[in-house]
Design an enzyme around this catalytic site. Structure first.
Site, PDB file in Angstrom:
ATOM      1  N   LYS A   1      -0.393  73.821  57.399  1.00  0.00           N
ATOM      2  CA  LYS A   1      -0.629  74.580  56.174  1.00  0.00           C
ATOM      3  C   LYS A   1      -2.121  74.553  55.871  1.00  0.00           C
ATOM      4  O   LYS A   1      -2.705  73.487  55.691  1.00  0.00           O
ATOM      5  CB  LYS A   1       0.167  73.948  55.030  1.00  0.00           C
ATOM      6  CG  LYS A   1      -0.010  74.671  53.716  1.00  0.00           C
ATOM      7  CD  LYS A   1       0.955  74.154  52.664  1.00  0.00           C
ATOM      8  CE  LYS A   1       0.716  74.821  51.341  1.00  0.00           C
ATOM      9  NZ  LYS A   1       1.660  74.351  50.314  1.00  0.00           N
TER      10      LYS A   1
ATOM     11  N   LYS B   1      -7.623  71.936  47.368  1.00  0.00           N
ATOM     12  CA  LYS B   1      -6.629  71.219  48.156  1.00  0.00           C
ATOM     13  C   LYS B   1      -7.133  70.859  49.552  1.00  0.00           C
ATOM     14  O   LYS B   1      -6.356  70.584  50.460  1.00  0.00           O
ATOM     15  CB  LYS B   1      -5.342  72.052  48.214  1.00  0.00           C
ATOM     16  CG  LYS B   1      -4.704  72.311  46.835  1.00  0.00           C
ATOM     17  CD  LYS B   1      -3.271  72.845  46.933  1.00  0.00           C
ATOM     18  CE  LYS B   1      -2.620  72.943  45.548  1.00  0.00           C
ATOM     19  NZ  LYS B   1      -1.185  73.312  45.617  1.00  0.00           N
TER      20      LYS B   1
ATOM     21  N   GLU C   1      -0.845  67.962  64.056  1.00  0.00           N
ATOM     22  CA  GLU C   1       0.100  67.949  62.937  1.00  0.00           C
ATOM     23  C   GLU C   1       1.543  68.207  63.397  1.00  0.00           C
ATOM     24  O   GLU C   1       2.456  67.507  62.986  1.00  0.00           O
ATOM     25  CB  GLU C   1      -0.298  68.994  61.877  1.00  0.00           C
ATOM     26  CG  GLU C   1      -1.526  68.631  61.047  1.00  0.00           C
ATOM     27  CD  GLU C   1      -1.233  67.571  59.979  1.00  0.00           C
ATOM     28  OE1 GLU C   1      -0.086  67.087  59.883  1.00  0.00           O
ATOM     29  OE2 GLU C   1      -2.172  67.212  59.240  1.00  0.00           O
TER      30      GLU C   1
ATOM     31  N   LYS D   1       1.395  78.371  58.114  1.00  0.00           N
ATOM     32  CA  LYS D   1       1.224  79.100  56.861  1.00  0.00           C
ATOM     33  C   LYS D   1      -0.247  79.159  56.470  1.00  0.00           C
ATOM     34  O   LYS D   1      -0.911  78.130  56.562  1.00  0.00           O
ATOM     35  CB  LYS D   1       2.015  78.350  55.792  1.00  0.00           C
ATOM     36  CG  LYS D   1       1.925  78.919  54.409  1.00  0.00           C
ATOM     37  CD  LYS D   1       2.630  78.008  53.459  1.00  0.00           C
ATOM     38  CE  LYS D   1       2.378  78.459  52.055  1.00  0.00           C
ATOM     39  NZ  LYS D   1       2.795  77.497  51.083  1.00  0.00           N
TER      40      LYS D   1
ATOM     41  N   SER E   1       2.005  84.839  49.483  1.00  0.00           N
ATOM     42  CA  SER E   1       1.845  85.737  48.333  1.00  0.00           C
ATOM     43  C   SER E   1       0.639  86.673  48.459  1.00  0.00           C
ATOM     44  O   SER E   1       0.721  87.851  48.121  1.00  0.00           O
ATOM     45  CB  SER E   1       1.737  84.911  47.061  1.00  0.00           C
ATOM     46  OG  SER E   1       0.683  83.970  47.157  1.00  0.00           O
TER      47      SER E   1
END
Ligand code: PBG
Length: 339
Positions: free
Chosen positions: A207, A229, A245, A260, A286
């Protein structure tokens, strides 16, 4: 002009290889098509709210925060179109948010109640729930915050309690989207020790710290109150790190892994697909949705064609599962085109 041009008539110009022959008609194009979309591979993300009825999300035209009644209708509609899974995201009212995301552990909270309603009315629909603190946290971060730092190990029990509440309420798959280290192993253990062995884990393994989550954070009012983040979500410049990951998450017990966002990271999807045997999901987020909607509204893009092209590209890159806000529309278009 007296240029010398090569002869192009077929007699003297021996062109045996003509790839265009395989594109001559719709039926031949259909025969040779390598990638096909199917509603069974789509996951429809849904935003849920306490109040009945629905509230439009301005940055995501056509998407709504849904009350229990509206949600059930939307999910049933999706199911009727062949979509077999939804991902739920709760809008938590500001007065229930605190630094420890306490509301996420409330078995009578909005999310567990909604899971119950869905499982009771649509038992064949797979319910996927997000595991991260941000919708419940007054800091708007996915982990516990202490003096501006996001704590890793201290966050894991919070995530586990949240996941257990969701699983007990009937979630089929929990989807940790928080990017803390070690959370997959920790959550797998927590589920197993609480007799929830059949609950799957879809890890948001890769992510990125992306600008494309903006509209989602508007939808949930979940943007970080301070900072960004970047100490837990990945640097968009990295792909070797993605390998690290996913390998860790699969080893720790992830049943599926996600990349993502989707479209700006097709190379990452393809790379992850080649590395691990588990199903790969991709999330058309989004911002990807909003871009297409905005351009279509201006008349600059043909929405249907653009949507199906992006979804096909995501699948071609190697995604087995696609999270997309276009799931319902795309499913309807696919049925009509009989492609
Ligand atoms: C929460 C979460 C986010 C998204 C899914 N789960 C936002 C974020 O990490 O800030 C984004 C989805 C989207 O943009 O459609 N951890």
């Amino acid at each position: 002009m007296n240029f010398k041009l090569p002869v192009s008539s077929t007699e003297s110009f021996d062109l045996t290889q003509r790839p265009r022959r395989n594109r001559i008609s719709e039926s031949i194009r259909g025969l040779v098509r390598e990638t096909r979309l199917h509603p069974g591979n789509f996951v429809l993300p849904l935003f849920i709210q306490e109040n009945s009825g629905s509230t439009p999300i301005h940055s995501m035209p056509g998407q709504f925060r849904l009350g229990p009644d509206a949600l059930l209708k939307e999910a049933a509609d999706a199911f009727a179109r062949g979509i077999r899974a939804v991902a739920l995201f709760p809008v938590i009212s500001e007065n229930l948010k605190d630094p420890k995301a306490s509301e996420s552990k409330n078995p009578k909270g909005l999310l567990p109640r909604t899971i119950g309603i869905l499982k009771e009315n649509l038992p064949a629909l797979t319910v996927i729930t997000d595991v991260a603190m941000d919708p419940y946290s007054s800091d708007g971060h996915d982990g516990l915050v202490e003096q501006g730092k996001i704590l890793n190990d201290e966050t894991l029990p919070v995530l586990a309690e949240m996941a257990l509440v969701q699983a007990r309420a009937g979630a089929d798959i929990i989807a940790p989207s928080d990017m803390m280290d070690g959370r997959i192993g920790y959550l797998r253990k927590a589920l197993d020790e609480n007799d929830l062995r059949d609950v799957g884990i879809l890890s948001y393994a890769v992510k990125y710290a992306s600008a494309f989550y903006g509209p989602f954070r508007d939808a949930l009012d979940s943007a970080p109150k301070s900072g960004d983040k970047k100490t837990y979500q990945m640097d968009p410049a990295n792909v070797r790190e993605a390998a690290r990951e996913v390998e860790l998450d699969v080893r720790e017990g992830a049943d599926m892994v996600m990349v993502k966002p989707a479209l700006p990271y097709l190379d990452v999807i393809a790379h992850v697909r080649s590395l691990v045997p588990v199903p790969v999901a991709a999330y058309q987020v989004s911002g990807e949705y909003a871009m297409i909607k905005a351009a279509a509204k201006q008349g600059w893009l043909e929405e249907k064609k653009a949507v199906l092209e992006t979804l096909t590209s995501i699948k071609r890159a190697g995604a087995d599962i696609i999270f997309t806000y276009f799931a319902k529309d795309a499913a309807a278009w696919l049925v009509r085109s009989q492609d």
